[in-house]
Design a protein around this motif. Structure first.
Motif, PDB file in Angstrom:
ATOM      1  N   HIS A  97       0.836  -1.201   0.000  1.00 21.62           N
ATOM      2  CA  HIS A  97       0.000   0.000   0.000  1.00 21.62           C
ATOM      3  C   HIS A  97       0.876   1.258   0.000  1.00 21.62           C
ATOM      4  O   HIS A  97       0.599   2.211  -0.733  1.00 21.62           O
ATOM      5  N   ALA A  98       1.929   1.257   0.804  1.00 19.72           N
ATOM      6  CA  ALA A  98       2.831   2.409   0.849  1.00 19.72           C
ATOM      7  C   ALA A  98       3.482   2.642  -0.515  1.00 19.72           C
ATOM      8  O   ALA A  98       3.620   3.789  -0.957  1.00 19.72           O
ATOM      9  N   ILE A  99       3.847   1.574  -1.177  1.00 17.74           N
ATOM     10  CA  ILE A  99       4.437   1.700  -2.515  1.00 17.74           C
ATOM     11  C   ILE A  99       3.397   2.251  -3.489  1.00 17.74           C
ATOM     12  O   ILE A  99       3.707   3.115  -4.316  1.00 17.74           O
ATOM     13  N   ALA A 100       2.168   1.780  -3.376  1.00 20.82           N
ATOM     14  CA  ALA A 100       1.095   2.279  -4.249  1.00 20.82           C
ATOM     15  C   ALA A 100       0.891   3.778  -4.048  1.00 20.82           C
ATOM     16  O   ALA A 100       0.735   4.529  -5.018  1.00 20.82           O
ATOM     17  N   ILE A 101       0.918   4.214  -2.815  1.00 22.57           N
ATOM     18  CA  ILE A 101       0.774   5.643  -2.514  1.00 22.57           C
ATOM     19  C   ILE A 101       1.943   6.425  -3.115  1.00 22.57           C
ATOM     20  O   ILE A 101       1.751   7.462  -3.755  1.00 22.57           O
ATOM     21  N   ALA A 102       3.153   5.925  -2.895  1.00 18.66           N
ATOM     22  CA  ALA A 102       4.338   6.608  -3.427  1.00 18.66           C
ATOM     23  C   ALA A 102       4.272   6.700  -4.952  1.00 18.66           C
ATOM     24  O   ALA A 102       4.578   7.747  -5.533  1.00 18.66           O
ATOM     25  N   LEU A 103       3.866   5.635  -5.589  1.00 19.80           N
ATOM     26  CA  LEU A 103       3.750   5.645  -7.049  1.00 19.80           C
ATOM     27  C   LEU A 103       2.686   6.637  -7.508  1.00 19.80           C
ATOM     28  O   LEU A 103       2.853   7.314  -8.527  1.00 19.80           O
ATOM     29  N   SER A 104       1.616   6.740  -6.747  1.00 16.53           N
ATOM     30  CA  SER A 104       0.569   7.695  -7.129  1.00 16.53           C
ATOM     31  C   SER A 104       1.074   9.130  -7.007  1.00 16.53           C
ATOM     32  O   SER A 104       0.691   9.993  -7.793  1.00 16.53           O
ATOM     33  N   LEU A 105       1.939   9.375  -6.044  1.00 22.50           N
ATOM     34  CA  LEU A 105       2.510  10.713  -5.905  1.00 22.50           C
ATOM     35  C   LEU A 105       3.405  11.061  -7.097  1.00 22.50           C
ATOM     36  O   LEU A 105       3.605  12.235  -7.399  1.00 22.50           O
ATOM     37  N   MET A 106       3.912  10.032  -7.749  1.00 27.31           N
ATOM     38  CA  MET A 106       4.701  10.232  -8.964  1.00 27.31           C
ATOM     39  C   MET A 106       3.817  10.143 -10.204  1.00 27.31           C
ATOM     40  O   MET A 106       4.307  10.145 -11.319  1.00 27.31           O
ATOM     41  N   GLU A 107       2.517  10.035  -9.973  1.00 25.54           N
ATOM     42  CA  GLU A 107       1.513   9.937 -11.024  1.00 25.54           C
ATOM     43  C   GLU A 107       1.709   8.710 -11.905  1.00 25.54           C
ATOM     44  O   GLU A 107       1.376   8.712 -13.083  1.00 25.54           O
ATOM     45  N   ALA A 108       2.222   7.646 -11.310  1.00 27.12           N
ATOM     46  CA  ALA A 108       2.370   6.356 -11.987  1.00 27.12           C
ATOM     47  C   ALA A 108       1.185   5.484 -11.570  1.00 27.12           C
ATOM     48  O   ALA A 108       1.337   4.468 -10.893  1.00 27.12           O
ATOM     49  N   TYR A 109      -0.005   5.918 -11.976  1.00 26.47           N
ATOM     50  CA  TYR A 109      -1.233   5.285 -11.502  1.00 26.47           C
ATOM     51  C   TYR A 109      -1.399   3.826 -11.917  1.00 26.47           C
ATOM     52  O   TYR A 109      -1.880   3.030 -11.110  1.00 26.47           O
ATOM     53  N   PRO A 110      -1.015   3.428 -13.127  1.00 29.56           N
ATOM     54  CA  PRO A 110      -1.138   2.000 -13.446  1.00 29.56           C
ATOM     55  C   PRO A 110      -0.326   1.110 -12.491  1.00 29.56           C
ATOM     56  O   PRO A 110      -0.781   0.030 -12.098  1.00 29.56           O
ATOM     57  N   LEU A 111       0.836   1.578 -12.095  1.00 29.53           N
ATOM     58  CA  LEU A 111       1.636   0.816 -11.129  1.00 29.53           C
ATOM     59  C   LEU A 111       1.001   0.866  -9.742  1.00 29.53           C
ATOM     60  O   LEU A 111       1.060  -0.114  -8.989  1.00 29.53           O
ATOM     61  N   SER A 112       0.386   1.984  -9.408  1.00 29.45           N
ATOM     62  CA  SER A 112      -0.334   2.082  -8.136  1.00 29.45           C
ATOM     63  C   SER A 112      -1.459   1.057  -8.094  1.00 29.45           C
ATOM     64  O   SER A 112      -1.685   0.411  -7.067  1.00 29.45           O
ATOM     65  N   VAL A 113      -2.155   0.919  -9.211  1.00 35.92           N
ATOM     66  CA  VAL A 113      -3.246  -0.057  -9.297  1.00 35.92           C
ATOM     67  C   VAL A 113      -2.705  -1.462  -9.039  1.00 35.92           C
ATOM     68  O   VAL A 113      -3.272  -2.220  -8.245  1.00 35.92           O
ATOM     69  N   GLN A 114      -1.602  -1.801  -9.677  1.00 32.76           N
ATOM     70  CA  GLN A 114      -1.024  -3.139  -9.499  1.00 32.76           C
ATOM     71  C   GLN A 114      -0.675  -3.411  -8.039  1.00 32.76           C
ATOM     72  O   GLN A 114      -0.985  -4.479  -7.499  1.00 32.76           O
ATOM     73  N   HIS A 115      -0.042  -2.444  -7.403  1.00 32.96           N
ATOM     74  CA  HIS A 115       0.379  -2.650  -6.014  1.00 32.96           C
ATOM     75  C   HIS A 115      -0.819  -2.680  -5.060  1.00 32.96           C
ATOM     76  O   HIS A 115      -0.827  -3.446  -4.096  1.00 32.96           O
ATOM     77  N   GLU A 116      -1.819  -1.865  -5.342  1.00 34.34           N
ATOM     78  CA  GLU A 116      -2.994  -1.873  -4.466  1.00 34.34           C
ATOM     79  C   GLU A 116      -3.816  -3.146  -4.669  1.00 34.34           C
ATOM     80  O   GLU A 116      -4.443  -3.638  -3.728  1.00 34.34           O
ATOM     81  N   GLN A 117      -3.801  -3.703  -5.871  1.00 36.34           N
ATOM     82  CA  GLN A 117      -4.463  -4.995  -6.098  1.00 36.34           C
ATOM     83  C   GLN A 117      -3.813  -6.073  -5.237  1.00 36.34           C
ATOM     84  O   GLN A 117      -4.511  -6.903  -4.638  1.00 36.34           O
ATOM     85  N   THR A 118      -2.492  -6.040  -5.164  1.00 37.13           N
ATOM     86  CA  THR A 118      -1.779  -7.000  -4.314  1.00 37.13           C
ATOM     87  C   THR A 118      -2.147  -6.779  -2.851  1.00 37.13           C
ATOM     88  O   THR A 118      -2.389  -7.738  -2.108  1.00 37.13           O
ATOM     89  N   THR A 119      -2.209  -5.520  -2.443  1.00 37.69           N
ATOM     90  CA  THR A 119      -2.623  -5.188  -1.074  1.00 37.69           C
ATOM     91  C   THR A 119      -3.993  -5.789  -0.778  1.00 37.69           C
ATOM     92  O   THR A 119      -4.193  -6.440   0.258  1.00 37.69           O
ATOM     93  N   LEU A 120      -4.912  -5.569  -1.689  1.00 40.10           N
ATOM     94  CA  LEU A 120      -6.280  -6.047  -1.500  1.00 40.10           C
ATOM     95  C   LEU A 120      -6.340  -7.577  -1.444  1.00 40.10           C
ATOM     96  O   LEU A 120      -7.045  -8.145  -0.600  1.00 40.10           O
ATOM     97  N   GLN A 121      -5.588  -8.239  -2.297  1.00 36.52           N
ATOM     98  CA  GLN A 121      -5.559  -9.711  -2.286  1.00 36.52           C
ATOM     99  C   GLN A 121      -5.061 -10.237  -0.939  1.00 36.52           C
ATOM    100  O   GLN A 121      -5.641 -11.173  -0.377  1.00 36.52           O
ATOM    101  N   ILE A 122      -4.009  -9.627  -0.435  1.00 35.60           N
ATOM    102  CA  ILE A 122      -3.441 -10.057   0.850  1.00 35.60           C
ATOM    103  C   ILE A 122      -4.455  -9.842   1.973  1.00 35.60           C
ATOM    104  O   ILE A 122      -4.691 -10.733   2.800  1.00 35.60           O
ATOM    105  N   LEU A 123      -5.061  -8.659   1.996  1.00 27.40           N
ATOM    106  CA  LEU A 123      -6.006  -8.346   3.073  1.00 27.40           C
ATOM    107  C   LEU A 123      -7.256  -9.218   3.011  1.00 27.40           C
ATOM    108  O   LEU A 123      -7.764  -9.647   4.054  1.00 27.40           O
ATOM    109  N   ARG A 124      -7.745  -9.480   1.811  1.00 27.74           N
ATOM    110  CA  ARG A 124      -8.916 -10.365   1.686  1.00 27.74           C
ATOM    111  C   ARG A 124      -8.591 -11.765   2.207  1.00 27.74           C
ATOM    112  O   ARG A 124      -9.409 -12.389   2.887  1.00 27.74           O
ATOM    113  N   ALA A 125      -7.393 -12.247   1.877  1.00 22.73           N
ATOM    114  CA  ALA A 125      -6.999 -13.591   2.304  1.00 22.73           C
ATOM    115  C   ALA A 125      -6.789 -13.668   3.815  1.00 22.73           C
ATOM    116  O   ALA A 125      -7.156 -14.661   4.450  1.00 22.73           O
TER     117      ALA A 125
END
Length: 119
Positions: A6-34
């Motif tokens: 999640h922290a990486i996703a936030i950092a990437l969003s601050l660099m406006e690298a939103y597609p990478l933010s999406v990828q990292h937040e998807q991983t965050t969500l998968q981990i939390l759901r599990a």
């Protein structure tokens, strides 16, 4: 681990690298759901962040299609720098002539203080 992604996703969003933010937040969500299940507030928060990153990625993609100027993400090219160098890049402590700004401010303050204290 989820917090790191999640922290990486936030950092990437601050660099406006939103597609990478999406990828990292998807991983965050998968981990939390599990680990916590879909009803946990942290899982729901990650889902909300994912939705936000997806919307920003879509906006960015649409802007590129329409020929709208791409936002400046020049800091993204600075990933090879050390943390202290990145902080200096973000918040420079030297003016354009290479002088230390804090030293200049201190000298200015001392000079002003001396003038005010003159009889």
């Amino acid at each position: 681990t989820a917090a790191s992604y999640h922290a990486i996703a936030i950092a990437l969003s601050l660099m406006e690298a939103y597609p990478l933010s999406v990828q990292h937040e998807q991983t965050t969500l998968q981990i939390l759901r599990a680990k916590l299940g879909p009803d946990d507030l942290r899982t729901q928060d990650a889902a909300a962040w994912l939705e936000y990153f997806e919307s920003k990625a879509f906006e960015q993609q649409e802007a590129a299609r329409n020929g709208t100027r791409k936002p400046d993400a020049s800091i993204a090219s600075k990933g090879h720098l050390s943390v202290s160098d990145l902080l200096d890049y973000i918040n420079p402590s030297h003016d354009t002539k290479g002088r230390n700004v804090s030293t200049l401010k201190r000298k200015s303050y001392v000079a002003k203080w001396r003038v005010e204290k003159l009889p």
